[in-house]
Motif scaffolding. Structure first.
Motif, mmCIF file in Angstrom:
data_model
loop_
_atom_site.group_PDB
_atom_site.id
_atom_site.type_symbol
_atom_site.label_atom_id
_atom_site.label_comp_id
_atom_site.label_asym_id
_atom_site.label_seq_id
_atom_site.Cartn_x
_atom_site.Cartn_y
_atom_site.Cartn_z
ATOM 1 N N ARG A 14 0.922 -1.341 -0.001
ATOM 2 C CA ARG A 14 0.045 -0.021 -0.090
ATOM 3 C C ARG A 14 0.928 1.271 0.080
ATOM 4 O O ARG A 14 0.819 2.177 -0.563
ATOM 5 N N ARG A 18 1.442 4.351 -3.052
ATOM 6 C CA ARG A 18 0.956 5.518 -2.925
ATOM 7 C C ARG A 18 2.317 6.514 -3.444
ATOM 8 O O ARG A 18 2.103 7.630 -3.642
ATOM 9 N N PHE A 41 -9.342 -6.537 -6.583
ATOM 10 C CA PHE A 41 -9.860 -5.613 -7.544
ATOM 11 C C PHE A 41 -9.724 -4.243 -7.072
ATOM 12 O O PHE A 41 -9.264 -3.363 -7.828
ATOM 13 N N ILE A 42 -9.643 -3.883 -5.899
ATOM 14 C CA ILE A 42 -9.512 -2.451 -5.323
ATOM 15 C C ILE A 42 -8.056 -2.229 -5.386
ATOM 16 O O ILE A 42 -7.585 -1.301 -5.923
ATOM 17 N N ASN A 45 -7.352 -1.661 -9.009
ATOM 18 C CA ASN A 45 -7.672 -0.296 -9.476
ATOM 19 C C ASN A 45 -6.821 0.820 -8.929
ATOM 20 O O ASN A 45 -6.319 1.754 -9.616
ATOM 21 N N ALA A 46 -6.326 0.629 -7.642
ATOM 22 C CA ALA A 46 -5.425 1.601 -7.004
ATOM 23 C C ALA A 46 -4.047 1.689 -7.819
ATOM 24 O O ALA A 46 -3.604 2.878 -8.235
ATOM 25 N N GLU A 49 -4.379 3.277 -11.248
ATOM 26 C CA GLU A 49 -4.905 4.833 -11.235
ATOM 27 C C GLU A 49 -3.572 5.441 -10.850
ATOM 28 O O GLU A 49 -3.060 6.439 -11.486
ATOM 29 N N MET A 50 -2.580 5.057 -9.791
ATOM 30 C CA MET A 50 -1.493 5.561 -9.516
ATOM 31 C C MET A 50 -0.455 5.639 -10.814
ATOM 32 O O MET A 50 0.281 6.634 -10.937
ATOM 33 N N THR A 79 -16.475 -1.044 -18.337
ATOM 34 C CA THR A 79 -15.416 0.017 -17.631
ATOM 35 C C THR A 79 -14.873 -0.828 -16.541
ATOM 36 O O THR A 79 -13.375 -0.651 -16.126
ATOM 37 N N GLN A 80 -15.519 -1.647 -15.657
ATOM 38 C CA GLN A 80 -14.878 -2.315 -14.635
ATOM 39 C C GLN A 80 -13.841 -3.246 -14.960
ATOM 40 O O GLN A 80 -13.083 -3.779 -13.997
ATOM 41 N N GLN A 245 -23.351 -5.172 -15.734
ATOM 42 C CA GLN A 245 -21.697 -5.666 -15.629
ATOM 43 C C GLN A 245 -22.149 -7.520 -15.649
ATOM 44 O O GLN A 245 -22.393 -7.952 -14.726
ATOM 45 N N SER A 248 -18.495 -9.224 -12.709
ATOM 46 C CA SER A 248 -18.273 -8.842 -11.543
ATOM 47 C C SER A 248 -17.113 -8.267 -11.489
ATOM 48 O O SER A 248 -15.927 -8.547 -11.704
ATOM 49 N N PRO A 249 -17.082 -6.806 -10.867
ATOM 50 C CA PRO A 249 -15.796 -6.122 -10.385
ATOM 51 C C PRO A 249 -14.566 -7.086 -9.755
ATOM 52 O O PRO A 249 -13.685 -6.919 -9.880
ATOM 53 N N ALA A 250 -15.390 -8.060 -8.804
ATOM 54 C CA ALA A 250 -14.504 -8.629 -7.980
ATOM 55 C C ALA A 250 -13.623 -9.783 -8.959
ATOM 56 O O ALA A 250 -12.571 -10.096 -8.352
ATOM 57 N N MET B 19 -8.218 6.241 -2.652
ATOM 58 C CA MET B 19 -6.975 6.379 -2.581
ATOM 59 C C MET B 19 -6.717 7.897 -1.781
ATOM 60 O O MET B 19 -5.503 8.300 -1.969
ATOM 61 N N PHE B 39 -20.258 4.155 -10.137
ATOM 62 C CA PHE B 39 -19.310 3.161 -10.413
ATOM 63 C C PHE B 39 -18.594 2.714 -8.973
ATOM 64 O O PHE B 39 -18.290 1.674 -8.446
#
Lengths: 629, 80
Positions: A14, A18, A41-42, A45-46, A49-50, A79-80, A245, A248-250, B19, B39
């Protein structure tokens, strides 16, 4: 279960994600490390994004892989899936830029030359049509003939999409097969109801597989995954109603894995070699302590049968082209003994292309294996039951894949399959013959040791080089070599099937595939040469690449003789040879100088040009017989 | 599970999804947090489902107006 359970936890993940902000090159390298952790999945996504913030829309500098421009087209919400696909690619050192089609508009986007899709110019397309869309209008009142007609129509519509995509973009097409989300109307014999949406989906998926083979499309087999993981792990009916969807995002990190495996395989970047520890990995017990008789292996014991099943899986992998190696802490004599004498062993000494058993540390031994087989460390998967060894190898050699395996040997085959290291799009004859090729290499080494000087060794090899122009039969192998050869590769230009077909059609260019045979066997296609006439009388050597396993055997000057003859036939008076340095091709830095080319000065993009006068060219004399065939 | 424990667990989930730290309070709604769209809403829900091995019902999801609602639903679903 859709978790990426074979990937390890990475300490301070984590915090590290960051602080992923230092320059784009450093951010990319760090992101590759972070992507190779067990991500949900979280976290996926993180990281996505970073990394996107760090790169700011630009490509990471010094990328050794072909950047992917991926269009994600479909009938539901997709999108997911984007972050999972991008991160799946990062895990393999590949950068992906994604264009997502407007919701439900895939047909219009493909058909309309003014659409955003056409402006985007993808080199890869994923077409994801969900089962609800595919079965629209399919109902239990249908007779057989009606259901068949609906199936034929849907299949034709999808093949039209593939054809239009190929014509417009010449791109790699991946068709995602639908998840079997429909609930049955009949039960066990659902297939007897022609208008059953569940049965229709299954029939359509079978038909799509056949059509995909015929049309050169690769499938992303969500139905197979759903059979392993359970549909519920992939699809949530409540989420479908809420957000359309299908996936699933998971499950999106696993979806991204599947997509990225296909993309990497297309670039020839699947793993090539399975390196096995021995004690408690391929048999139960420690051979040095327990002796041959004390090993737990084979019939009569559940554990022993589990090890046999794992060995059988490894042997099947080798039969379709995965190279097998052994890396064991043992006295060599002890380690080899079961392979030669234990009646229950499935793997025999001859199945192992490189066998290393000693007391050095495993990282050093794995380096030696890569060197011996002449493949990159990033092509190796190392399986060891011992967490200490796994952790050591990961730390010393982060590019080697080291799956987390449980203490249950019956789970090893599934773990390797779930991790998807050896994803393959097709099997070539070379794949089937691979292990015996490496075996032949060992016999060549033995001859080298016994020959007193190099010329007598080379003469004794009785080498024959068979060259052919690019053709349909060799297409897959040609594209594979173009996309995976990193070391002996002067320009590292990556080409698709369609690019190669273009070279075949161009009468001002030539593309050659070279096969090398010797008294120990067929080395398969070992080199690719592409030449293009420029204006005037210069011929540019666009691509010169070679498998490292035939280094030092005079293939280079023999290849130059071929290039010169081809160039002269096209009217060339001079050869231009370019070298573009990458992280991996330092070995051919002086390639053209060694072959007698003159310095032609620096090029843009860090390249360097060399020239060779063809008017006074005298072909080199080598120990290789050359023939067209 | 008591509400204090839920708020602290929820903070972690929000931090991972957005985040950055989000100051959670019962009256907080999606409108108050930049980027909290439908979303992200699904991401939060699925993250909680994965974390606690629970499933939200459609009616429960439809009833959510604020963080306070979410905490109440969670408190009822997660055993102490």
């Amino acid at each position: 279960m859709t978790s990426l359970y074979w990937l390890p936890d990475v300490a301070d993940w984590r915090t590290r994600v960051r602080s992923l902000s230092a320059g784009p090159a450093a951010a990319w390298d760090e992101a590759v490390v972070l992507a190779n952790a067990k991500l949900d999945f979280i976290r996926t996504n993180a990281l996505d994004e970073m990394l996107r913030r760090s790169l700011g829309g630009a490509l990471p500098p010094g990328l050794g892989t072909k950047p992917v421009r991926l269009a994600l087209l479909g009938s539901g919400t997709l999108t997911q899936l984007q972050a999972g696909i991008r991160v799946g690619c990062v895990r393999r050192g590949i950068h992906a830029t994604i264009h997502e089609g407007d919701y439900g508009q895939y047909w219009q986007e493909i058909a309309d030359p003014d659409s955003a899709l056409h402006a985007f110019k993808p080199n890869t397309v994923i077409l994801a049509l969900d089962a609800y869309h595919l079965t629209a209008g399919v109902t239990a009142v249908m007779e057989h003939a009606e259901a068949d007609a609906a199936l034929t129509e849907m299949l034709a519509r999808i093949r039209d999409c593939w054809r239009m995509l190929r014509e417009a973009f010449g791109c790699h097409i991946i068709h995602q097969l639908p998840l079997p989300v429909h609930v049955p109307l009949m039960g066990n014999n659902e297939h007897r109801l022609p208008g059953s949406p569940a049965a229709f989906t299954a029939r359509l998926s079978a038909a799509l597989r056949t059509a995909a083979d015929a049309d050169g499309v690769d499938v992303l087999a969500l139905d197979t995954r759903a059979a392993t993981d359970g549909v519920k792990a992939w699809h949530d009916a409540g989420l479908w109603h809420r957000a359309k969807q299908e996936v699933s995002p998971a499950a999106s990190p696993m979806y991204g894995e599947l997509a990225a495996r296909l993309i990497a395989a297309k670039q020839g970047r699947s793993f090539k070699c399975l390196v096995l520890d021995l004690d408690n990995t391929v048999w139960g017990g420690v051979v040095g302590d327990d002796g041959l008789e004390g090993l737990v292996l084979g019939q009569g014991s559940a554990l022993g049968e589990a090890f046999v099943a794992f060995q059988a899986y490894a042997r099947e992998l080798s039969r379709r082209g995965v190279i097998l190696a052994v890396c064991s802490k043992n006295d060599e004599a002890n380690a080899v003994e079961p392979f030669e004498k234990h009646p229950e062993m499935v793997l025999r000494r001859g199945d192992i292309a490189c066998f290393v058993a000693n007391w050095s540390d495993k990282a050093a031994n794995i380096r030696a294996i890569a060197q011996d087989l002449n493949i990159g460390l990033d092509a190796l998967v190392f399986v060891d039951d011992n967490p200490f060894e796994r952790s050591l190898v990961r730390q010393e050699l982060p590019m080697v894949a080291v799956p987390e395996i449980s203490e249950e040997p019956s789970s090893y085959p599934q773990t390797l399959a779930d991790a998807g290291y050896f994803e393959a799009l097709a099997v070539t004859d070379d794949d089937r013959a691979r292990n015996s090729q490496y075996q032949g290499n060992r016999q060549r080494e033995a001859l080298k040791a016994s020959a007193t000087d190099l010329p007598s060794y080379l003469r004794g090899l009785e080498m024959r080089l068979i060259w052919r122009r690019f053709d349909q039969i060799g297409l897959q192998r040609t594209v594979q070599l173009i996309n995976k050869t990193n070391q002996f590769n002067l320009t590292t230009r990556r080409y698709t099937d369609d690019d190669v077909l273009g070279i075949m059609r161009d009468n001002r260019s030539f593309g050659l595939q070279l096969r090398l045979l010797d008294r120990f066997g067929d080395n398969g296609i070992i080199a690719i040469l592409i030449g293009r006439m420029l204006d005037g009388s210069d011929l540019l050597i666009d691509t010169w690449l070679m498998s490292c396993r035939v280094l030092g055997r005079q293939v280079e000057p023999t290849s130059l003789n071929l290039i010169a003859a081809q160039a002269q036939a096209l009217g060339a008076k001079r050869l231009l040879g370019d070298y573009y340095p990458t992280k991996k091709n330092g070995m051919v830095k002086d390639h053209y100088t060694r072959l007698g080319f003159a310095d032609g000065g620096a090029l843009d993009n860090g390249g360097h040009r060399y020239t060779l006068d063809l008017v006074n060219f005298v072909p080199a004399d080598t120990f290789i017989d050359v023939a067209e065939g | 599970m008591d509400e204090t424990a839920i708020y602290s667990a929820l903070s972690e989930v929000f931090r991972d999804v957005f985040m950055h730290d989000v100051a959670l309070a019962p009256a907080l709604t999606a409108k108050d947090v930049p980027g909290w769209d439908s979303f992200k809403q699904i991401e939060i829900i699925v993250a909680l489902e994965e974390r606690y091995n629970i499933k939200f019902h459609t009616r429960e999801l439809d009833s959510l107006q604020s963080v306070g609602d979410l905490v109440r639903v969670l408190a009822a679903k997660i055993p102490a």
